[in-house]
Design a protein around this motif. Sequence first.
Motif, PDB file in Angstrom:
ATOM      1  N   TRP A   1     102.006  89.577   0.752  1.00  0.00           N
ATOM      2  CA  TRP A   1     101.749  90.370  -0.268  1.00  0.00           C
ATOM      3  C   TRP A   1     101.264  88.996  -1.427  1.00  0.00           C
ATOM      4  O   TRP A   1     102.157  88.274  -1.923  1.00  0.00           O
ATOM      5  CB  TRP A   1     102.976  90.898  -0.522  1.00  0.00           C
ATOM      6  CG  TRP A   1     102.278  91.199  -2.665  1.00  0.00           C
ATOM      7  CD1 TRP A   1     100.951  91.812  -3.113  1.00  0.00           C
ATOM      8  CD2 TRP A   1     103.702  92.076  -3.145  1.00  0.00           C
ATOM      9  NE1 TRP A   1     101.273  92.087  -3.954  1.00  0.00           N
ATOM     10  CE2 TRP A   1     103.086  92.573  -4.182  1.00  0.00           C
ATOM     11  CE3 TRP A   1     104.213  92.490  -3.220  1.00  0.00           C
ATOM     12  CZ2 TRP A   1     103.140  93.174  -5.607  1.00  0.00           C
ATOM     13  CZ3 TRP A   1     105.183  93.449  -4.355  1.00  0.00           C
ATOM     14  CH2 TRP A   1     104.057  93.073  -5.434  1.00  0.00           C
ATOM     15  N   LEU A   2      99.378  88.507  -1.339  1.00  0.00           N
ATOM     16  CA  LEU A   2      99.582  87.631  -2.263  1.00  0.00           C
ATOM     17  C   LEU A   2      98.604  87.974  -3.386  1.00  0.00           C
ATOM     18  O   LEU A   2      97.712  88.963  -3.927  1.00  0.00           O
ATOM     19  CB  LEU A   2      98.113  87.543  -1.236  1.00  0.00           C
ATOM     20  CG  LEU A   2      97.718  86.870   0.563  1.00  0.00           C
ATOM     21  CD1 LEU A   2      96.943  86.684   1.179  1.00  0.00           C
ATOM     22  CD2 LEU A   2      99.526  86.531   0.620  1.00  0.00           C
ATOM     23  N   PHE A   3      99.115  87.145  -4.164  1.00  0.00           N
ATOM     24  CA  PHE A   3      98.319  87.595  -5.938  1.00  0.00           C
ATOM     25  C   PHE A   3      97.633  86.328  -6.138  1.00  0.00           C
ATOM     26  O   PHE A   3      97.501  85.194  -6.094  1.00  0.00           O
ATOM     27  CB  PHE A   3      99.886  87.434  -7.017  1.00  0.00           C
ATOM     28  CG  PHE A   3     100.712  88.446  -6.824  1.00  0.00           C
ATOM     29  CD1 PHE A   3     100.971  89.476  -7.137  1.00  0.00           C
ATOM     30  CD2 PHE A   3     101.642  88.485  -5.380  1.00  0.00           C
ATOM     31  CE1 PHE A   3     101.723  90.463  -7.917  1.00  0.00           C
ATOM     32  CE2 PHE A   3     103.421  89.244  -5.358  1.00  0.00           C
ATOM     33  CZ  PHE A   3     102.672  90.456  -6.680  1.00  0.00           C
ATOM     34  N   LEU A   4      96.552  86.530  -6.708  1.00  0.00           N
ATOM     35  CA  LEU A   4      95.553  85.605  -6.318  1.00  0.00           C
ATOM     36  C   LEU A   4      95.126  85.346  -7.244  1.00  0.00           C
ATOM     37  O   LEU A   4      94.490  86.570  -8.764  1.00  0.00           O
ATOM     38  CB  LEU A   4      94.234  86.184  -5.409  1.00  0.00           C
ATOM     39  CG  LEU A   4      94.569  86.897  -3.487  1.00  0.00           C
ATOM     40  CD1 LEU A   4      93.466  87.202  -3.256  1.00  0.00           C
ATOM     41  CD2 LEU A   4      95.060  85.524  -2.852  1.00  0.00           C
ATOM     42  N   THR A   5      94.062  84.287  -7.686  1.00  0.00           N
ATOM     43  CA  THR A   5      93.585  84.000  -9.136  1.00  0.00           C
ATOM     44  C   THR A   5      91.713  82.913  -8.140  1.00  0.00           C
ATOM     45  O   THR A   5      92.291  82.521  -7.472  1.00  0.00           O
ATOM     46  CB  THR A   5      94.642  82.905  -9.643  1.00  0.00           C
ATOM     47  OG1 THR A   5      92.943  82.845 -11.369  1.00  0.00           O
ATOM     48  CG2 THR A   5      94.992  81.662  -9.179  1.00  0.00           C
TER      49      THR A   5
ATOM     50  N   SER B   1      97.429  81.221 -13.868  1.00  0.00           N
ATOM     51  CA  SER B   1      97.237  80.349 -12.697  1.00  0.00           C
ATOM     52  C   SER B   1      98.003  80.525 -11.422  1.00  0.00           C
ATOM     53  O   SER B   1      98.214  81.184 -11.491  1.00  0.00           O
ATOM     54  CB  SER B   1      97.420  78.920 -13.749  1.00  0.00           C
ATOM     55  OG  SER B   1      99.271  78.601 -13.764  1.00  0.00           O
ATOM     56  N   ALA B   2      97.572  79.546 -10.648  1.00  0.00           N
ATOM     57  CA  ALA B   2      99.120  80.058  -9.003  1.00  0.00           C
ATOM     58  C   ALA B   2     100.410  79.673  -9.395  1.00  0.00           C
ATOM     59  O   ALA B   2     101.030  80.816  -9.206  1.00  0.00           O
ATOM     60  CB  ALA B   2      98.503  78.686  -7.821  1.00  0.00           C
TER      61      ALA B   2
ATOM     62  N   ASP C   1     100.918  80.129  -3.724  1.00  0.00           N
ATOM     63  CA  ASP C   1     101.188  78.948  -3.565  1.00  0.00           C
ATOM     64  C   ASP C   1     100.392  78.367  -3.475  1.00  0.00           C
ATOM     65  O   ASP C   1      99.947  76.639  -2.786  1.00  0.00           O
ATOM     66  CB  ASP C   1     101.508  79.612  -2.025  1.00  0.00           C
ATOM     67  CG  ASP C   1     103.276  80.183  -2.271  1.00  0.00           C
ATOM     68  OD1 ASP C   1     104.231  79.726  -2.571  1.00  0.00           O
ATOM     69  OD2 ASP C   1     103.577  81.293  -1.456  1.00  0.00           O
ATOM     70  N   GLY C   2      98.755  78.570  -3.721  1.00  0.00           N
ATOM     71  CA  GLY C   2      97.760  77.701  -3.802  1.00  0.00           C
ATOM     72  C   GLY C   2      97.429  77.680  -3.220  1.00  0.00           C
ATOM     73  O   GLY C   2      96.651  76.830  -2.470  1.00  0.00           O
TER      74      GLY C   2
END
Length: 233
Positions: free
Chosen positions: A153-157, A135-136, A75-76
């Motif tokens: 549940w975080l997807f990270l970049t 990317s986000a 979500d940035g």
Amino acid sequence: MKKAGILTKITILVLVLIVPGFLYYLLVTEGKNRYTPLRILGPKTTLKTTHKVNGKDVPDTLYHTLRDFKLTDQDGNPVSLKTFDKKIFIAGFFYTNCPNVCSQMNNNVRQLVLNYSKNKMVYFVSITVDPMRDSAAVLKKYAATFKPASNRWLFLTGDTSTIYNLARRGFLVNAVQTGKDDFTYDDKLILIDGDKRIRGYYIGASVDDVNKLNDEIKVLLSEEILKHDTPLY
């Protein structure tokens, strides 16, 4: 009567959450009826200071812990170790263009997310090893394929060097780009406690390993609750 009903519900929730993890350890520890805490993994240093255990002086130990990092979720939003203050989390590495293994691993994570959907102490973190393309916005679209969505549940970049250093020096797993579209990384899920120490590694695509992780999350939750007097929900 209402108060008694609430207490009964809380008791049931505690039993559902904690008892399976304890039973698992009672059964697998060579048949001995005793509780076995999870190991603390990674390099460690024995200190000159001591603490008392059953009246005896025992040397203090300095364990490997994660260093702080700065990444961005789907979500940035910025994410750092502070995001997981007094929480436990399960981390893994993947990339959105990965073939079958990543999908299998994240489907297993999805089931764990569902299992702990009501427990605010448990977070899940999936970190891309291909941040140049993931990317986000790309991660948000990818995350949407695993329903229902969860804000834990975080997807990270982030920066490539940050992610690779975090993998190798923090989580103590392999992560490196070996070609334009090729990545070598460990398909492990890593259990991290409230003090940011590594408590277990599990093959993310293995149902047996993920079931073991499910049990060991419960054991670690009981440890954190006792240690920090943290509420279950």
